[in-house]
Design an enzyme around this catalytic site. Structure first.
Site, PDB file in Angstrom:
ATOM      1  N   GLY A  50       0.839  -1.189   0.000  1.00 39.35           N
ATOM      2  CA  GLY A  50       0.000   0.000   0.000  1.00 39.35           C
ATOM      3  C   GLY A  50       0.874   1.239   0.000  1.00 39.35           C
ATOM      4  CB  CYS A  51       0.403   4.558   1.577  1.00 39.60           C
ATOM      5  SG  CYS A  51       1.301   6.099   1.841  1.00 39.60           S
TER       6      CYS A  51
END
Length: 445
Positions: A50-51
């Site tokens: 993800g981020c």
């Protein structure tokens, strides 16, 4: 000197210089992190969780990690930047582009003598939800996919083995199939400098929550490190211990400086009527329902009758903003107009006007004491009036609205509007704190 001796001497000098240069190159600095030193025997693997801000933070916490670098990988483009990745993802979702986007990744460089690759992968599996496909929490898109990008067959074999082991643990816990792609590394690009160590450089960043709270099955190689570094495992909160009508739950995570700040600013001084509880488990209380998955900590979720009705994500010292959010959940529309729009109730219509019992008048959101009943007097104006507030309980602000020059008073704890102060009160202060009765809560002694 003989010719053969001269040639031999030159050969020795060349070998020495070459060896020295090679040694210099094996202990080199990461170009994205000029002060970081990579050991000669280091290894690395590229992971998508993800981020990359949270991924970088989580992986850098492992003892034995020499560097965690944010980057992009797995796409078709040999060159890309943050805006390129986002724009390409938008075009993909609109059907205006084809191909494969890069994923936000973190390149983890570690010392195999201190930390095994299996330990790195165990931390990877535990630190995010690998079953969500092209998303991670509220971040949606193929650029947020879960991924392992290996550089040799040994890494591939171990990545597949750890995936299968973690799948068994997830299945036993009731989760679905892992969607993590496991592919050879291609087109890795170091992210822009402002993305490196983002949560260190940006105080308004968020801490990652740390996965779904399912531990990676320990092996002999991971027992020691997993016990020392994995996310704290706690059982979901038993809803029987909570207030079913309405309950605030604060979801925290390990090593989260923003959680500590929220505790210091808010929780350590909690006097609100709203019941509150904290947890390290990202799952809702037993038999209760979250509206959507959590993606940052701290996250404050308000439940009513077991259902999420509102949430406040992240915290960086903005106390008034948090209390305003909670106020909109607790106050009536009439109270909200007074508190947040500097409204005024009509004279002789508000509550607490004739309240004469011993006690205290408190902020309806925070519960902080504002005035004592012994300082209240009948001013005849139609609003509750006091000669003085509790020390430090209010703040003063110039108010030039309605073609008048007045001094507004607000609650110091929540920042809500209370009323005004005038210089026509009785002794000994000669002040008249003219307060909206509907925004006060009375607590009798």
């Amino acid at each position: 000197m003989k010719k053969s001796t001269i040639l031999f001497t030159i050969l020795i000098m060349v070998v020495t210089i070459t060896a020295f240069t090679t040694m210099e190159e094996t202990v080199s600095s990461n170009p994205a992190h000029p002060n970081s030193t990579v050991h000669a025997q280091s290894d690395s693997i590229v992971l998508g969780m993800g981020c990359f801000w949270g991924a970088e933070k989580r992986m850098s916490e492992l003892p034995g990690v020499l560097d965690a670098e944010s980057g992009y990988a797995g796409g078709n483009n040999a060159r890309a930047g943050y805006e390129d990745v986002l724009n390409f993802e938008r075009r993909l979702r609109m059907g205006r582009a084809s191909g494969r986007n890069h994923a936000e990744v973190v390149k983890v460089t570690f010392d195999p003598q201190q930390l095994s690759l299996e330990n790195v992968l165990a931390k990877f599996w535990e630190s995010h939800d690998p079953t969500q496909g092209d998303r991670q929490g509220n971040d949606i898109g193929s650029n947020y996919r879960s991924a392992i990008y290996y550089h040799d067959d040994a890494q591939k074999t171990l990545a597949l083995a750890t995936r299968d082991a973690y799948q068994q643990a997830l299945t036993a816990a009731g989760y679905g199939q892992i969607t993590t792609e496991i592919l050879p590394l291609k087109n890795y690009i170091t992210a822009e400098e402002y993305h490196q160590d983002y949560l260190v450089k940006n105080p308004d960043g968020y801490c990652g929550l740390g996965g779904v709270n399912v531990a990676y099955p320990a092996t002999e190689r991971t027992k020691h490190t997993t016990a020392a570094t994995s996310t704290q495992s706690t059982q979901p909160i038993d809803s029987k211990d909570l207030n079913f009508a309405q309950q605030l739950v604060v979801f925290e995570s390990e090593n989260c400086e923003f959680c500590a700040q929220f505790k210091h600013d808010i929780l350590d001084h909690w006097r609100s009527d709203m019941p509150v509880v904290t947890t390290m488990n990202p799952n809702p209380p037993v038999d209760w329902v979250l509206d959507k998955s959590l993606f940052a900590s701290p996250t404050m979720v308000l439940f009513k009758e077991g259902q999420e009705v509102a949430r406040y994500t992240g915290y960086n010292g903005e106390k008034e903003k948090f209390w305003q959010w909670l106020g909109f959940q607790l106050l009536t529309p009439e109270q909200q107009k007074i508190a947040f729009e500097q409204g005024t109730e009509r004279a002789f219509t508000g509550s607490n006007l004739d309240e004469k019992r011993p006690g205290k008048f408190v902020d309806p959101i925070t519960g902080a004491t504002l005035f004592l009943s012994k300082t209240k007097f009948n001013s005849g104006t139609g609003w509750p009036s006091f000669i003085e507030p509790v020390e430090g309980s209010i703040t003063y602000h110039a108010d030039n609205s309605d073609y008048m020059q007045r001094t507004e008073v607000r609650s110091a704890s929540s920042g809500i509007h209370l009323g005004h102060v005038f210089n026509d009160g009785p002794p000994p202060t000669h002040k008249r704190y003219c307060i909206n009765g509907n925004i006060l809560k009375f607590v009798p002694d």
